[in-house]
Write a protein that holds these residues in place. Sequence first.
Motif, PDB file in Angstrom:
ATOM      1  N   LEU A  86      -7.446   3.532  -0.129  1.00 29.62           N
ATOM      2  CA  LEU A  86      -6.648   2.120  -0.291  1.00 29.62           C
ATOM      3  C   LEU A  86      -5.639   2.045  -1.525  1.00 29.62           C
ATOM      4  CD1 LEU A  86      -9.399  -0.170   0.843  1.00 29.62           C
ATOM      5  CD2 LEU A  86      -7.331   0.131   2.311  1.00 29.62           C
ATOM      6  N   ALA A  87      -6.144   2.883  -2.408  1.00 25.74           N
ATOM      7  CA  ALA A  87      -5.412   2.609  -3.570  1.00 25.74           C
ATOM      8  C   ALA A  87      -3.981   3.644  -3.345  1.00 25.74           C
ATOM      9  CB  ALA A  87      -6.006   3.147  -4.845  1.00 25.74           C
ATOM     10  N   ASP A  88      -4.010   4.589  -2.401  1.00 25.61           N
ATOM     11  CA  ASP A  88      -2.966   5.482  -2.349  1.00 25.61           C
ATOM     12  C   ASP A  88      -1.739   5.148  -1.356  1.00 25.61           C
ATOM     13  OD1 ASP A  88      -4.228   7.133  -4.305  1.00 25.61           O
ATOM     14  OD2 ASP A  88      -4.974   8.389  -2.804  1.00 25.61           O
ATOM     15  N   VAL A  89      -2.295   4.363  -0.540  1.00 32.29           N
ATOM     16  CA  VAL A  89      -0.975   3.810   0.425  1.00 32.29           C
ATOM     17  C   VAL A  89      -0.205   2.680  -0.202  1.00 32.29           C
ATOM     18  CG1 VAL A  89      -2.787   4.150   2.221  1.00 32.29           C
ATOM     19  CG2 VAL A  89      -2.573   1.659   1.187  1.00 32.29           C
ATOM     20  N   ALA A  90       0.917   2.673   0.537  1.00 33.56           N
ATOM     21  CA  ALA A  90       1.888   1.560   0.113  1.00 33.56           C
ATOM     22  C   ALA A  90       1.416   0.175  -0.117  1.00 33.56           C
ATOM     23  CB  ALA A  90       2.983   1.624   1.114  1.00 33.56           C
ATOM     24  N   PRO A  91       1.742  -0.561  -1.222  1.00 32.33           N
ATOM     25  CA  PRO A  91       1.332  -2.004  -1.224  1.00 32.33           C
ATOM     26  C   PRO A  91       1.280  -2.739  -0.121  1.00 32.33           C
ATOM     27  CG  PRO A  91       3.018  -1.217  -3.039  1.00 32.33           C
ATOM     28  CD  PRO A  91       3.070  -0.300  -1.954  1.00 32.33           C
ATOM     29  N   GLU A  92       2.167  -2.763   0.729  1.00 31.75           N
ATOM     30  CA  GLU A  92       2.154  -3.756   2.146  1.00 31.75           C
ATOM     31  C   GLU A  92       0.772  -3.096   2.766  1.00 31.75           C
ATOM     32  OE1 GLU A  92       5.546  -0.743   2.362  1.00 31.75           O
ATOM     33  OE2 GLU A  92       4.688  -1.948   0.830  1.00 31.75           O
ATOM     34  N   VAL A  93       0.619  -2.059   2.924  1.00 34.23           N
ATOM     35  CA  VAL A  93      -0.346  -1.347   3.826  1.00 34.23           C
ATOM     36  C   VAL A  93      -1.945  -1.801   3.266  1.00 34.23           C
ATOM     37  CG1 VAL A  93      -1.291   0.840   4.780  1.00 34.23           C
ATOM     38  CG2 VAL A  93       1.084   0.546   4.492  1.00 34.23           C
ATOM     39  N   ALA A  94      -1.917  -1.535   1.898  1.00 33.69           N
ATOM     40  CA  ALA A  94      -2.993  -2.173   1.256  1.00 33.69           C
ATOM     41  C   ALA A  94      -3.329  -3.482   1.409  1.00 33.69           C
ATOM     42  CB  ALA A  94      -3.008  -1.869  -0.241  1.00 33.69           C
ATOM     43  N   ALA A  95      -2.188  -4.351   1.368  1.00 28.06           N
ATOM     44  CA  ALA A  95      -2.362  -5.750   1.642  1.00 28.06           C
ATOM     45  C   ALA A  95      -2.709  -6.060   2.865  1.00 28.06           C
ATOM     46  CB  ALA A  95      -1.171  -6.563   1.057  1.00 28.06           C
ATOM     47  N   LEU A  96      -2.153  -5.313   4.059  1.00 29.97           N
ATOM     48  CA  LEU A  96      -2.684  -5.499   5.347  1.00 29.97           C
ATOM     49  C   LEU A  96      -4.173  -5.251   5.343  1.00 29.97           C
ATOM     50  CD1 LEU A  96      -2.194  -5.728   8.371  1.00 29.97           C
ATOM     51  CD2 LEU A  96      -1.740  -3.357   8.167  1.00 29.97           C
ATOM     52  N   TRP A  97      -4.673  -4.400   5.035  1.00 29.05           N
ATOM     53  CA  TRP A  97      -6.169  -3.751   5.169  1.00 29.05           C
ATOM     54  C   TRP A  97      -6.820  -4.777   4.382  1.00 29.05           C
ATOM     55  CZ3 TRP A  97      -5.552  -2.427   9.704  1.00 29.05           C
ATOM     56  CH2 TRP A  97      -4.969  -1.547  10.301  1.00 29.05           C
ATOM     57  N   THR A  98      -6.528  -5.346   3.381  1.00 31.40           N
ATOM     58  CA  THR A  98      -7.595  -6.197   2.778  1.00 31.40           C
ATOM     59  C   THR A  98      -7.839  -7.503   3.463  1.00 31.40           C
ATOM     60  OG1 THR A  98      -5.603  -7.235   1.345  1.00 31.40           O
ATOM     61  CG2 THR A  98      -6.828  -5.225   0.367  1.00 31.40           C
ATOM     62  N   GLU A  99      -6.647  -7.788   4.429  1.00 38.45           N
ATOM     63  CA  GLU A  99      -6.892  -8.895   5.251  1.00 38.45           C
ATOM     64  C   GLU A  99      -7.673  -8.649   6.271  1.00 38.45           C
ATOM     65  OE1 GLU A  99      -2.881 -10.270   6.089  1.00 38.45           O
ATOM     66  OE2 GLU A  99      -2.061 -10.248   4.037  1.00 38.45           O
ATOM     67  N   VAL A 100      -8.127  -7.697   6.698  1.00 38.54           N
ATOM     68  CA  VAL A 100      -8.584  -7.123   7.827  1.00 38.54           C
ATOM     69  C   VAL A 100     -10.236  -6.665   7.615  1.00 38.54           C
ATOM     70  CG1 VAL A 100      -8.623  -5.692   9.983  1.00 38.54           C
ATOM     71  CG2 VAL A 100      -6.541  -6.727   9.130  1.00 38.54           C
ATOM     72  N   PRO A 101     -10.968  -7.283   8.280  1.00 34.55           N
ATOM     73  CA  PRO A 101     -12.409  -6.693   8.306  1.00 34.55           C
ATOM     74  C   PRO A 101     -12.666  -5.086   8.439  1.00 34.55           C
ATOM     75  CG  PRO A 101     -12.594  -8.633   9.583  1.00 34.55           C
ATOM     76  CD  PRO A 101     -10.985  -8.236   9.514  1.00 34.55           C
ATOM     77  N   LEU A 102     -13.135  -4.329   7.474  1.00 39.15           N
ATOM     78  CA  LEU A 102     -13.280  -3.006   7.817  1.00 39.15           C
ATOM     79  C   LEU A 102     -14.625  -2.601   8.022  1.00 39.15           C
ATOM     80  CD1 LEU A 102     -11.093  -1.573   4.745  1.00 39.15           C
ATOM     81  CD2 LEU A 102     -10.269  -2.230   7.019  1.00 39.15           C
ATOM     82  N   ARG A 103     -15.072  -1.982   8.741  1.00 39.41           N
ATOM     83  CA  ARG A 103     -16.381  -1.436   9.244  1.00 39.41           C
ATOM     84  C   ARG A 103     -16.365   0.211   9.021  1.00 39.41           C
ATOM     85  NH1 ARG A 103     -14.201  -2.642  13.992  1.00 39.41           N
ATOM     86  NH2 ARG A 103     -14.638  -1.173  15.693  1.00 39.41           N
ATOM     87  N   LEU A 104     -17.664   0.636   8.753  1.00 32.98           N
ATOM     88  CA  LEU A 104     -17.905   2.185   8.645  1.00 32.98           C
ATOM     89  C   LEU A 104     -18.554   2.399   9.909  1.00 32.98           C
ATOM     90  CD1 LEU A 104     -18.701   2.725   4.844  1.00 32.98           C
ATOM     91  CD2 LEU A 104     -16.345   2.766   5.981  1.00 32.98           C
ATOM     92  N   GLN A 105     -18.090   3.380  10.745  1.00 31.39           N
ATOM     93  CA  GLN A 105     -18.841   3.832  11.881  1.00 31.39           C
ATOM     94  C   GLN A 105     -19.102   5.381  12.025  1.00 31.39           C
ATOM     95  OE1 GLN A 105     -16.751   0.617  15.189  1.00 31.39           O
ATOM     96  NE2 GLN A 105     -17.442   2.894  15.883  1.00 31.39           N
TER      97      GLN A 105
END
Length: 260
Positions: free
Chosen positions: A162-181
Motif C-alpha cells: 500500500l505504501a508503494d502504490v500511487a497515492p490515488e490507488v492507496a486512497a482507493l483501497w483505504t476506503e474499501v474493506p480489505l480481507r485476507l483469504q
Amino acid sequence: MAPEARRQLRLAAAERALRQGDPTRCVVEVEELLDDDPRDTEGLWLLAQSLTALRDAPVAAEAWRALIEAGEDGAWVWAQLAACAFESAQIDQARQAAEQALARDATCGEAWYVRAQIVERSEGADAAWPHFLRAHRLGPLTWPLPLVLSPLDVERIVEQALADVAPEVAALWTEVPLRLQPWPELAVLQDPVPPVSPRVLALYDGPPPPDATSGQRPPGLAIYVGNLAHHDHPDQAAAALADALEQEAADWLPAPEADG
C-alpha cells in the motif's frame, strides 16, 4: 509449389519467429500450416510453445492436448498441459495431466510443482510440502520452495504494498474493506472469460463500474495470502502485491491524463 515444400517453408518461418522472440508471428505461420493438416505434430509443437509463451493458457492447454491426441504423449507434454490447465483454473484437468506426466517420468519437476500447488489448495501447506520439495530438488532455481509467512509478515507485506502504490490507488483501497483469504475460490476464478489464474494476489468484489469516473467503490478487496508465499522474498511479494493493487484499481479510477 509441392505441399511438402510449402510445409517446410512455413515450419522454417514459424521456427524463425519463435527463435527471434515473436511468438505471435509464429502462431500465424503455424495456423496456416495446421489448416492443411491439423495433426501435424511439428506444427502443434510450435503452436503450443508459442501460446504458452504468450501466456494464453486456455488456448495453449488445447494445443498441448491436441499434441497428445496426435501421439506426442511424453511426460513433458503432459506436464505442459498440467501447467496450462492449472493456470486456466481447470484444476481437475491439471491434476489428471500431472499424474499422467509423473506416471511416465517420476523426475518431471513441473508435474511435481503443479501437483504441489493443487494439494496446497485442497489439503494445506503441510500436505503439499513433500511435493514442493520433490520439485525443488529436481530444479532448485526453477521450482523454489514457498516462503513461510507469519501473520506479522503478511501484515508487513500488505503495508509495504500500500505504501508503494500511487497515492490515488492507496486512497482507493483505504476506503474499501480489505480481507485476507488463503486462496481464491474456484468459482470466482472460472467466472470471467478468460479465467483468472489461481496464482492471483488480489481481486476486488463485484462487477466493475460502468464509468471509472463515477466515484463508485468496490464493496471489498480480497488479498490471497497463500499466493504471497510464492515469491523469493517478502519484499518481492510486496512489490508483486503492489502491482496487483494497481491493476485492480484501474477499473475504479479515471485513467491518468497524458502529459502534454
